[in-house]
Each structure stands twice: as structure tokens, then as C-alpha cells.
Design an enzyme around this catalytic site. Structure first.
Site, PDB file in Angstrom:
ATOM      1  N   ASP A 179     -59.772 -23.264  30.714  1.00 23.09           N
ATOM      2  CA  ASP A 179     -60.285 -23.516  32.063  1.00 23.09           C
ATOM      3  C   ASP A 179     -59.375 -24.422  32.884  1.00 23.09           C
ATOM      4  OD1 ASP A 179     -62.589 -21.927  31.761  1.00 23.09           O
ATOM      5  OD2 ASP A 179     -63.617 -23.540  30.712  1.00 23.09           O
ATOM      6  N   ASP A 180     -58.305 -24.918  32.261  1.00 22.91           N
ATOM      7  CA  ASP A 180     -57.362 -25.766  32.983  1.00 22.91           C
ATOM      8  C   ASP A 180     -56.449 -24.877  33.829  1.00 22.91           C
ATOM      9  OD1 ASP A 180     -56.122 -28.751  32.874  1.00 22.91           O
ATOM     10  OD2 ASP A 180     -54.536 -27.269  33.098  1.00 22.91           O
ATOM     11  N   LEU A 181     -56.444 -25.107  35.135  1.00 19.70           N
ATOM     12  CA  LEU A 181     -55.691 -24.260  36.057  1.00 19.70           C
ATOM     13  C   LEU A 181     -54.196 -24.264  35.741  1.00 19.70           C
ATOM     14  CD1 LEU A 181     -55.572 -22.489  38.587  1.00 19.70           C
ATOM     15  CD2 LEU A 181     -55.429 -24.575  39.954  1.00 19.70           C
ATOM     16  N   TRP A 211     -64.361 -28.343  30.146  1.00 16.13           N
ATOM     17  CA  TRP A 211     -63.001 -28.857  30.331  1.00 16.13           C
ATOM     18  C   TRP A 211     -62.948 -30.363  30.070  1.00 16.13           C
ATOM     19  CZ3 TRP A 211     -60.867 -32.556  33.515  1.00 16.13           C
ATOM     20  CH2 TRP A 211     -59.452 -32.591  33.576  1.00 16.13           C
TER      21      TRP A 211
END
Length: 202
Positions: A154-156, A135
């Protein structure tokens, strides 16, 4: 052309139409005395798992530890744990910052050097640094190197916005597979699509 391509996805088209255009301002003038890649990695590590305001405060105090306000790698590796903690850094983050500095002393990290590599080659090149994950490198690709086709799964926030926009119900691996399938149609402009998702209020 990029917006026309992204708008073929009708859900993303609505997001684009209802969201202010992301501000993209890149400065390619690189000061040879201040490596932007190196500095961006340091700042990213400092900002991990804390608020933006706290990160800015700690990073400012961290930079103030150095005579000219720039953490030259040879100076950073020589700092004691106590000195780094005085800036508000945790012991773990101090180790990570010095890991970046140690890597920079042994490996080229200039924009010119990395520009010759593919996105995935840059990820693999920087991943051996302690504290640097995929990330972190993807943010660097998007915001420092201006790579146009990065999808930071992978970024929420990206995942949450896509789940909401597309009404997804999958979880785990099935969710990741579905997200990749949706984003695949955005190529070669996945960076711009992601920037709209970040700005979208839903």
C-alpha cells in the site's frame, strides 16, 4: 545470504548494486516508562498526509504538552480538543491520538507482548485503533519490530518504483496481483528488498 537470495531477481540485483545499503540501526532496549510501540503509532498518525518537516514540528509541540515530554495514555485521553489543537493537530488526528491512548490503557502494547505474535496477528491486533491502517502497522513491523519479511504494497513509493523497475503496465487489481507475484520471490527478505526500493533513485 539475504542479498544473495534477493539477487536471484536480476532486476532487483541491479537495484541493489546501484543503491547505497540501507542503514539499519535498531535499539532493543525498551524503557518501561516509555512504550516504543505506542509512541511510534502516535508519531505515525501525526505524520499522515503532511511533510516530514511539518510532522516533526507538530509532534515536538505535541510532546511538549506533557510534563515529562511523554504522552502517558491516561494524560493524553484527558486532554481537551483545544489543548491538542494548540500543538497544530487537526480535530481528526486528535481523536486518533486519543484512540491510541485509550487502546493502550486497555491492551498490552509492549515489544515483549507483540514479539510473540506473527506479523498478521499484530496487524489484526492494532487495526481496531481509529486512524491506524495496515500501512501504519507495517511500518511499525519494519522499523520498530525489525520484522524481516514485510511487503508494504500500500506504500505509493514502493508501487511506483516496482512499476518503473519492472516495466509494469497493469492497473487496479491486476497490478496488485503482479506486484505480489514479483515480491513473492523475495521471501523471506521482503523488508530488505523494500528498503532498497525506497532508496533507489531509478
Amino acid at each position: 545470504m539475504s542479498l544473495a537470495h534477493l539477487s536471484k531477481d536480476l532486476i532487483l540485483k541491479k537495484i541493489i548494486e546501484s543503491t547505497p545499503e540501507p542503514k539499519i540501526a535498531f535499539d532493543y532496549e525498551e524503557d518501561p516508562a516509555k512504550n516504543r510501540i505506542y509512541l511510534a503509532l502516535l508519531e505515525s498518525i501525526v505524520s499522515q498526509q503532511i511533510s516530514v518537516k511539518a510532522a516533526e514540528s507538530i509532534f515536538t509541540r505535541f510532546l511538549a504538552l506533557f510534563p515529562d515530554g511523554y504522552p502517558h495514555p491516561e494524560q493524553l485521553v484527558a486532554k481537551s480538543a483545544e489543548e491538542l489543537r494548540s500543538a497544530g493537530l487537526s480535530g481528526q488526528k486528535s481523536v486518533y491520538l486519543q484512540s491510541v491512548a485509550a487502546f493502550a490503557l486497555e491492551n498490552p502494547m509492549s515489544i515483549a507482548h507483540l514479539s510473540a505474535l506473527t506479523d498478521e496477528e499484530i496487524v489484526q491486533y492494532l487495526l481496531p485503533i481509529k486512524g491506524v491502517g495496515r500501512w501504519t502497522v507495517e511500518m511499525l513491523l519494519m522499523f520498530v519490530l525489525n520484522r524481516p519479511d514485510v511487503f508494504p504494497i500500500d506504500d505509493l513509493v514502493i508501487r511506483q518504483r516496482m512499476i518503473k523497475a519492472y516495466g509494469l503496465t497493469e492497473t487496479g487489481r491486476a497490478l496488485y496481483k503482479r506486484l505480489h507475484e514479483i515480491a513473492e520471490t523475495w521471501r523471506p527478505h521482503r523488508t530488505l528488498a523494500s528498503r532498497y526500493l525506497w532508496r533507489w533513485k531509478g
